[in-house]
Design a protein around this motif. Structure first.
Motif, PDB file in Angstrom:
ATOM      1  N   GLU A  65      10.573  -6.874   5.588  1.00  0.00           N
ATOM      2  CA  GLU A  65       9.295  -6.294   5.156  1.00  0.00           C
ATOM      3  C   GLU A  65       8.128  -7.165   5.622  1.00  0.00           C
ATOM      4  N   GLN A  66       8.305  -8.483   5.487  1.00  0.00           N
ATOM      5  CA  GLN A  66       7.270  -9.414   5.960  1.00  0.00           C
ATOM      6  C   GLN A  66       7.011  -9.201   7.446  1.00  0.00           C
ATOM      7  N   THR A  67       8.102  -9.050   8.206  1.00  0.00           N
ATOM      8  CA  THR A  67       7.968  -8.858   9.652  1.00  0.00           C
ATOM      9  C   THR A  67       7.188  -7.589   9.969  1.00  0.00           C
ATOM     10  N   TYR A  73      -0.327  -6.006  11.134  1.00  0.00           N
ATOM     11  CA  TYR A  73      -1.530  -6.830  11.276  1.00  0.00           C
ATOM     12  C   TYR A  73      -1.865  -7.041  12.753  1.00  0.00           C
ATOM     13  N   LEU A  74      -0.857  -7.347  13.540  1.00  0.00           N
ATOM     14  CA  LEU A  74      -1.077  -7.575  14.972  1.00  0.00           C
ATOM     15  C   LEU A  74      -1.527  -6.304  15.679  1.00  0.00           C
ATOM     16  N   MET A  75      -0.910  -5.170  15.304  1.00  0.00           N
ATOM     17  CA  MET A  75      -1.268  -3.905  15.954  1.00  0.00           C
ATOM     18  C   MET A  75      -2.702  -3.496  15.632  1.00  0.00           C
ATOM     19  N   SER A  76      -3.210  -3.961  14.498  1.00  0.00           N
ATOM     20  CA  SER A  76      -4.601  -3.653  14.147  1.00  0.00           C
ATOM     21  C   SER A  76      -5.560  -4.717  14.670  1.00  0.00           C
ATOM     22  N   PRO A  85      -0.022  -6.783   1.012  1.00  0.00           N
ATOM     23  CA  PRO A  85       1.020  -7.114   0.029  1.00  0.00           C
ATOM     24  C   PRO A  85       1.848  -8.339   0.420  1.00  0.00           C
ATOM     25  N   TYR A  86       1.739  -8.766   1.663  1.00  0.00           N
ATOM     26  CA  TYR A  86       2.432  -9.964   2.154  1.00  0.00           C
ATOM     27  C   TYR A  86       1.405 -10.866   2.829  1.00  0.00           C
ATOM     28  N   ASP A  87       1.720 -12.147   2.903  1.00  0.00           N
ATOM     29  CA  ASP A  87       0.851 -13.101   3.578  1.00  0.00           C
ATOM     30  C   ASP A  87       1.019 -12.935   5.086  1.00  0.00           C
TER      31      ASP A  87
END
Length: 200
Positions: A65-67, A73-76, A85-87
């Motif tokens: 899920e973290q991955t 995040y990277l795609m945005s 919801p994750y760091d």
């Protein structure tokens, strides 16, 4: 030939994470443009579910899920403004390239023995007498014999190894073949696929 109306991938913007495909990227771009944080988060959770269908094998990884959230995040490009919801602070490391390993800058004198054996021989020259040096000499001699067998560099008999180790340590290490016992080393089998085959 230029045919109007055809949309080639080569003409499109490069995907940041191609494994998810262009449609997922479009969803991410859409989520970035949504007006409220709640809408963006709701959309992001849906995108995560869709990403999981693209790479279902990721479920076998611990912390998948973290991955997935890191990938989102990277795609945005870090532009998706939501309460994550994750760091995702370490997401950028995924795309960072490892530091290149420098190649040896000095010439290897004994190519059939290799750089590591050369370093071992240099270390043996300066080590004080004792059980530690004796053990390192034993291991080095056995490795030298394996190397000679593997690379077929002349004779691989015990006398050759004893002569080489004495010569290359400037006489510091002298192997007594009357008491020294080499390990039972054999050359690795030659890959059958490499052997040249004559055409019939």
């Amino acid at each position: 030939m230029n045919i109007q109306g055809l949309d080639y991938n080569t003409q499109r913007e490069k995907l940041l994470m191609s494994e998810y495909g262009r449609e997922i990227q479009k969803m991410v771009d859409h989520a970035v443009g949504l007006p409220s944080k709640e809408e963006r988060l709701k959309c992001a959770k849906t995108i995560i579910k869709m990403m999981l269908t693209k790479v279902p094998q990721i479920r076998s990884n611990a912390g998948y899920e973290q991955t997935l959230w890191d990938h989102l995040y990277l795609m945005s490009s870090g532009q998706l403004d939501i309460d994550w919801p994750y760091d995702v602070s370490g997401a950028e490391k995924i795309h960072s390239k490892p530091t290149p390993i420098p190649l040896p800058q000095n010439r290897i004198r004994l190519r059939h023995y290799g750089k590591l054996v050369e370093e071992l021989l240099e270390k043996l020259k300066t080590m004080p007498e004792g059980s530690e040096r004796d053990e390192l000499a034993r291991q080095t001699a056995n490795q030298m014999k394996r190397d000679l067998l593997q690379w077929g560099h002349g004779s691989a008999d015990d006398e050759k190894v004893a002569d080489d180790i004495a010569r290359l340590t400037d006489g510091v290490i002298q192997i007594d073949l009357g008491t020294f016992r080499f390990e039972n080393v054999t050359a690795l089998p030659v890959d059958e696929g490499r052997k040249g085959r004559r055409k019939k």
